[in-house]
Design a protein around this motif. Structure first.
Motif, short mmCIF file in Angstrom:
data_model
loop_
_atom_site.label_atom_id
_atom_site.label_comp_id
_atom_site.label_asym_id
_atom_site.label_seq_id
_atom_site.Cartn_x
_atom_site.Cartn_y
_atom_site.Cartn_z
N ASP A 94 12.73 1.80 -16.50
CA ASP A 94 12.15 0.50 -16.18
C ASP A 94 11.83 -0.48 -17.28
N PRO A 95 12.50 -1.39 -17.31
CA PRO A 95 12.08 -2.46 -18.43
C PRO A 95 10.72 -2.74 -18.69
N VAL A 96 10.11 -3.08 -17.81
CA VAL A 96 8.54 -3.22 -17.82
C VAL A 96 7.74 -2.13 -18.45
N HIS A 97 7.80 -1.05 -18.00
CA HIS A 97 7.24 0.30 -18.52
C HIS A 97 7.75 0.46 -20.10
N ALA A 98 9.31 0.19 -20.30
CA ALA A 98 9.84 0.39 -21.65
C ALA A 98 9.01 -0.49 -22.44
N ALA A 99 8.86 -1.92 -22.21
CA ALA A 99 8.22 -2.80 -23.11
C ALA A 99 6.74 -2.37 -23.31
#
Length: 538
Positions: A94-99
């Motif tokens: 998940d890009p948001v989680h990863a960021a």
């Protein structure tokens, strides 16, 4: 409510690179850590677990060093930190989680090995309130549930018995785990925390005297997967709740085939019944068939008690369960193995008795290590469609001072002893229950009939059949006493007992026709006492 994450599929294979250990049960932990270390997996652990891994010569990072904050409050707070739970809950694709994880310096964990503070074992070992409360785990269930929720990426092991399965999994998949395995372990993890919380909530309800908590949870630990249930088309398993009560759960099976569902149910019924009789007062034996007693007796020895119990209904005893309230000795063992018996259960057995029973290789011998306390409180559960019924275990007992003579004739001393004996047995007979007894032994039992008259008639018939089998001229019911688990609504059941030869009656009383029943007893010359306590067993 959590914001739904983007619909991103979890990968099938997740390589293990970082593992977090926090265990109270160190069984197999060092071997697992060593195997992971050999594969280059970075090891992280809480306080005492980290010390144990380091002492075994492996590199390990203490969680306190990872989060930059020491364990505090006597170890109560050590893993409740974003760098731990972020590493457990982050959805990595998940890009948001990863960021967010990158922004806050949070690295993911691929494996969590966690078993909880031994709450159930502590309750079993002590009654000290403060000690028990201190063994309520907080961080462990939180980590376990977080890991299980994020099973798309995290493997969570709560059971040391699964360590070998994990190693086989990563050996087969180049150091990675499959989604199918992670799902299985997650399901087990949620089951463990649910059972743990059930144990805590149940104990707490008892501490505050709440007999009807708004939320009632049940939990257990698998003892054994059974071949089938009551019938071959039903699956079944045997679970232990952790209750401190000697019986089938605590018993050591010395020999014999695997216990069946029906064996366990019947053996429990037999052992609970025979425990009604204090071995310091008298040896006692109960023979059970289909959860109902077909013979119960006290005697000068276990051998005598067994012979008398068997005499009550030798036909039904075939293929039954034999329970003893004392150490099984050679004399009793020799007699018992002469009749086909499914299970023998006793607190203990002599070596000679064990050797005698060993000749019957299919006969199960269970040694429970003690007797259950018939007066101890406990919970009885029965399922219904869409729910379950919960009630106190029937711990009611009637003693000499509890009964009230209601007839013109009072029971003799011998009759009174037999009345109390018979009523104690009737407590364990399916209602409607009628028990004929004489000389501290049952001579006829009528169980599970819709009519109390039918139960009385069946019991009398059994007494006559037993007499014929023993070569006696008259029914064993002649000169006996009769116990009824509930009141006689009419005099007909009582008169059937009198016709069979009974001389005295024990029953709870409480019918609107009690006066008619008492008058009938007086007319028949019977002595009758009321207990004021009913023992329905449905």
């Amino acid at each position: 409510m959590a914001v739904p994450p983007p619909k991103v599929a979890a990968p099938d294979l997740v390589p293990l690179t970082r593992a977090l250990f926090s265990v109270s049960d160190s069984r197999g932990m060092i071997d697992l850590a060593r195997a992971l270390d050999a594969r280059g997996v970075l090891l992280f652990a809480t306080g005492s677990t980290a010390k144990a891994i380091a002492a075994a010569g492996m590199p390990v990072t203490n969680v306190a060093d990872l989060i930059g904050f020491p364990e505090i409050l006597g170890g109560r707070v050590k893993t409740l930190h974003p760098k731990i739970h972020g590493g457990l809950l982050g959805i990595r694709n998940d890009p948001v989680h990863a960021a967010e994880m990158e922004e806050h310096g949070i690295e993911p964990f691929d494996l969590v090995v966690c078993n909880l503070y031994p709450f159930e074992a502590t309750v079993a070992a002590t009654d000290d309130y403060a000690t028990i409360v201190e063994n309520i785990d907080i961080g462990g269930p939180a980590m376990t549930r977080a890991s299980a929720k994020n099973h798309g990426f995290v493997s969570v092991l709560v059971d040391p018995d699964d360590y070998d399965a994990l190693l086989a999994e990563i050996e087969a998949h180049g150091g990675a785990t499959t989604l199918a395995a992670r799902k299985r372990w997650a399901a087990k993890a949620f089951a463990r925390t649910a059972a743990y919380d059930a144990a805590v909530s149940g104990w707490f309800a008892g501490q505050v005297g709440d007999t009807t908590p708004k939320w009632r949870s049940l939990g257990g630990t698998l003892r054994e997967a059974l071949r089938y249930g009551e019938n071959p088309h039903q699956s079944a398993a045997f679970y232990a709740t952790g209750e401190k009560r000697p019986g089938v759960v605590t018993a050591r099976q010395v020999q014999g085939k695997q216990l069946s569902y029906n064996n366990i149910n019947d053996t429990d019924a037999a052992y609970e019944l025979v425990a009604e009789f204090d071995p310091a007062v008298t040896p006692a034996v109960a023979i059970i068939k289909h959860a109902n007693p077909c013979g119960v007796a006290t005697g000068a020895s276990l051998l005598e008690a067994y012979r008398l119990a068997l005499r009550c209904d030798p036909v039904s005893a075939f293929g039954g369960i034999v329970a003893l309230n004392g150490t099984l000795d050679a004399e009793a063992a020799r007699e018992i193995v002469e009749v086909f018996t499914e299970v023998i259960i006793a607190p203990d057995a002599t070596d000679e008795a064990i050797a005698i029973v060993a000749a019957k290789k299919n006969l199960r011998l269970l040694l429970a290590g003690g007797l259950p306390d018939p007066a101890a409180p406990g919970l009885s559960i029965r399922t219904v469609a869409g729910g379950f019924l919960a009630q106190d275990r029937d711990a009611g007992r009637v003693a000499l001072g509890d009964v009230r003579v209601v007839t013109k004739r009072a029971p003799s001393e011998a009759e009174m002893a037999d009345l109390l004996f018979a009523f104690r047995v009737a407590k364990h007979v399916k209602s409607n229950a009628i028990v004929y007894a004489k000389g501290g032994t049952t001579v006829g039992i009528g169980a599970g009939q819709m009519s109390r008259v039918d139960s009385s008639t069946i019991a009398a018939k059994k007494a006559a059949e037993a007499a014929r089998a023993a070569g006696l001229a008259e029914s064993l019911a002649i000169g006996s006493v009769v116990a009824s688990d509930a009141f006689f609504p009419f005099a007909d059941g009582l008169l059937a007992a009198a016709e069979a030869g009974a001389t005295a009656i024990i029953q709870p009383g409480g019918s609107i026709r009690d006066e008619d029943v008492i008058a009938a007893a007086d007319s028949a010359g019977l002595a009758m006492v009321f207990t004021g306590m009913r023992h329905f067993r449905h």
